[in-house]
Design a protein around this motif. Structure first.
Motif: not given
Length: 322
Positions: A28-55
């Protein structure tokens, strides 16, 4: 021999997930992967909020941790001797009041300490400087009564020590009610959330690696150094397809399970009332200190004002004749 083979299989089994995740991550780092499983939008939003709380916790603790250090407001260039820190202002005032000569007054400042060294805070340092200045003025005073400035400085010294003690009480409350709580949230609750998020990322990498292997014509031709590739003809197309299907389904189940677990952990971290309760305790401790300091100085101010008025009246009488 069987034990050696079993041990080898165990090592291989434990290393395989790590190697697979690493291989997928590098791809994935070298860009040789076409399909990458996407996390649910709600999960991504939770991650952002948790990361903000941590900071937020890291940033606030970086500043408020100063409350754990007694001398955070102590003048950095001030040099006080062991004798200066030997006794409290109250003890020194009592010794000075009983002194009948400049020598005895000086001895009050060099008397052996009765307890541990006095606190190194700005208010305590101000108190010690004020009392020392008061004594110096009083020793050189030759007029009747006491030097008004010396008297004011002594009273200011006593008040400043009280303010310093109130500050230490505030710091103690903040350490136990705010710093301890926020440190626990950062090092325990938020750490658990970080681990849960990492488990989701690991399961996603394994899932995408399984999907990649299941695609027609995508055998294990890309390997880590030292990792053996699949030999041609080792398995027929039908058995490999079924094996891949089962592997993908298992990886999907693991990914879903880890995601659900992480969502639960992150919601728990975000919904806990502890950080806000701890912040309220911080404000309450600061408010109590400032109220106490205001009370102490409010009592002192009119006394010093009175000494100033008396000095002006005395000066007027001496100048113009009373």
């Amino acid at each position: 021999m069987d034990k050696v083979q079993a041990f080898g299989k165990n090592i291989s089994a434990s290393f395989s997930p790590f190697a697979t995740r690493t291989q997928q991550y590098v791809k994935e780092q070298f860009g040789s992967v076409e399909d990458k499983t996407q996390l649910p939008p709600d999960y991504v939003e939770l991650e952002k909020r948790v990361e903000a709380l941590k900071q937020v916790h890291q940033k606030m603790l970086q500043v408020t941790s100063q409350y754990s250090h007694e001398g955070y407001d102590y003048p950095p260039n001030l040099r006080e001797s062991f004798g200066d820190l030997g006794r409290t202002i109250t003890e020194k005032v009592q010794l000075l009041s009983s002194a009948s000569s400049p020598a005895e007054a000086q001895a009050a400042f060099t008397a052996p300490p009765t307890a541990k060294p006095q606190p190194k805070t700005f208010s305590h340092a101000l108190a010690r400087a004020s009392l020392s200045s008061s004594s110096q003025l009083q020793q050189q005073h030759t007029g009747a009564g006491e030097d008004p400035l010396a008297t004011a400085l002594e009273k200011y010294a006593i008040a400043s020590e009280k303010v310093g003690e109130a500050r230490l009480s505030q710091d103690s409350q903040i350490q136990s009610r705010f710093l301890a709580g926020w440190s626990t949230t950062l090092n325990t609750n938020l750490m658990f959330a970080t681990r849960a998020r990492k488990s989701v990322e690991n399961s996603r990498l394994l899932l995408d690696a399984a999907k990649a292997r299941a695609k027609p014509g995508n055998g294990q031709n890309w390997n880590l150094p030292g990792q053996a590739g699949r030999k041609e003809g080792a398995d027929d197309e039908g058995s490999m397809s079924e094996e891949a299907r089962v592997e993908v389904e298992q990886a999907e189940d693991e990914f879903v399970g880890q995601t659900e677990e992480a969502v639960s952990v992150m919601k728990n971290v975000l919904d806990t009332p502890e950080p806000l309760r701890n912040l309220a305790d911080l404000i309450a401790a600061q408010l109590e200190f400032h109220k106490k300091a205001a009370e102490i100085l409010s009592e002192l101010a009119p006394v010093v004002d009175g000494l100033q008025v008396e000095q002006e009246v005395r000066r007027h009488d001496e100048t113009f004749g009373g």
